[in-house]
Design an enzyme around this catalytic site. Structure first.
Site, short mmCIF file in Angstrom:
data_model
loop_
_atom_site.label_atom_id
_atom_site.label_comp_id
_atom_site.label_asym_id
_atom_site.label_seq_id
_atom_site.Cartn_x
_atom_site.Cartn_y
_atom_site.Cartn_z
N SER A 205 -0.45 -21.72 116.39
CA SER A 205 0.76 -22.13 117.23
C SER A 205 1.06 -21.04 118.40
CB SER A 205 1.69 -23.02 116.50
OG SER A 205 2.76 -23.19 117.24
N TYR B 46 8.31 -22.61 109.55
CA TYR B 46 7.02 -22.85 110.30
C TYR B 46 6.63 -21.66 111.46
CZ TYR B 46 3.77 -25.36 113.42
OH TYR B 46 2.52 -25.75 114.12
#
Length: 244
Positions: A100, A113
């Site tokens: 990501s 995350y």
């Protein structure tokens, strides 16, 4: 042959599906054995599983933090250990890490995350160096770092409204096409959209306070707050509905 031209039968691919909890290494290893037994050796491994807790750090239960780290990062170790040995033996294969943009630079409110994606990228880069050092030139690796993808995973995430038209959420189809192009051309890394490269470069050369100013200008400093608020409201509604 028909009219001097031989007709080639249409390619009929076979698809095999398996249920596997990638957060449990025993499940990964046992499923890998089933794959080898049913299908054969694996040429390409795509690590794509990902979860998010959706809580501010001090409100997040420890078990959800552990789940995020295990699924988003630790699972890459288990899947790679399951399939890399044969790739090394044959000097043939491709490992893809779907990470990501939040593994390249972070934002507030999603500490678990971001940490898991930073870890996945660190694992990918270290493994890439190890494969290069072993001189196995038949094994390629591709790192995929997309911006916000419109899958609903981060529903409610918003940057500054004046900037949003220039940085809208990406469609899953677009991200897949970009990733596939990178894999087929053996690109070591692909970021979508391309401005992510610039942001990552600026982070590496600018002082932290300058990055904070840039985040505030873009509205990226608190972009996850609407998402976190929605998750909290949904959880409270479920608790009220269930009488908890």
């Amino acid at each position: 042959p028909v009219g001097g031209v031989e007709e080639v039968p249409a390619f009929q691919p076979q698809v095999y599906t398996y249920v596997c909890d990638v957060g449990k290494r025993e499940s990964v290893y046992s499923t890998a054995e089933k794959v080898r037994r049913d299908v054969g050796e694996v040429d390409i491994l795509i690590n794509n599983a990902g979860v998010v807790s959706g809580h501010h750090l001090l409100e997040c239960p420890d078990e959800l933090i552990e789940r995020t780290m295990v699924v988003n990062c630790h699972a890459h170790f288990w899947t790679t250990k399951a399939f890399l040995p044969k790739m090394l033996e044959l000097n043939h294969g491709h490992i893809v890490t779907v990470a990501s943009s939040l593994g390249l630079f972070s934002t507030a409110g999603v500490e678990d995350y971001c940490a898991s994606k930073f870890g996945a990228i660190g694992f990918h880069e270290s493994l890439s160096h190890e494969i290069k050092a072993s001189e196995k030139d038949g094994i390629n690796m591709t790192l995929v770092c997309p911006y916000l993808v419109n899958t609903g995973m981060f529903k409610g995430c918003r940057i500054r409204k004046e900037i949003e038209p220039f940085l809208p959420p990406l469609s899953p189809e677009f991200c897949v096409k970009q990733a596939m192009r990178a894999i087929l051309t053996d690109q070591p890394m692909v970021c979508t959209p391309r401005i992510i490269y610039m942001v990552n470069f600026m982070k590496s050369i600018l002082p932290f306070e300058a990055i904070v100013c840039m985040y505030r200008f873009l509205g990226a400093d608190k972009c996850m707050y609407p998402f976190l608020a929605q998750r909290k409201e949904a959880m409270n509604n479920n608790e009220a509905k269930n009488g908890i």
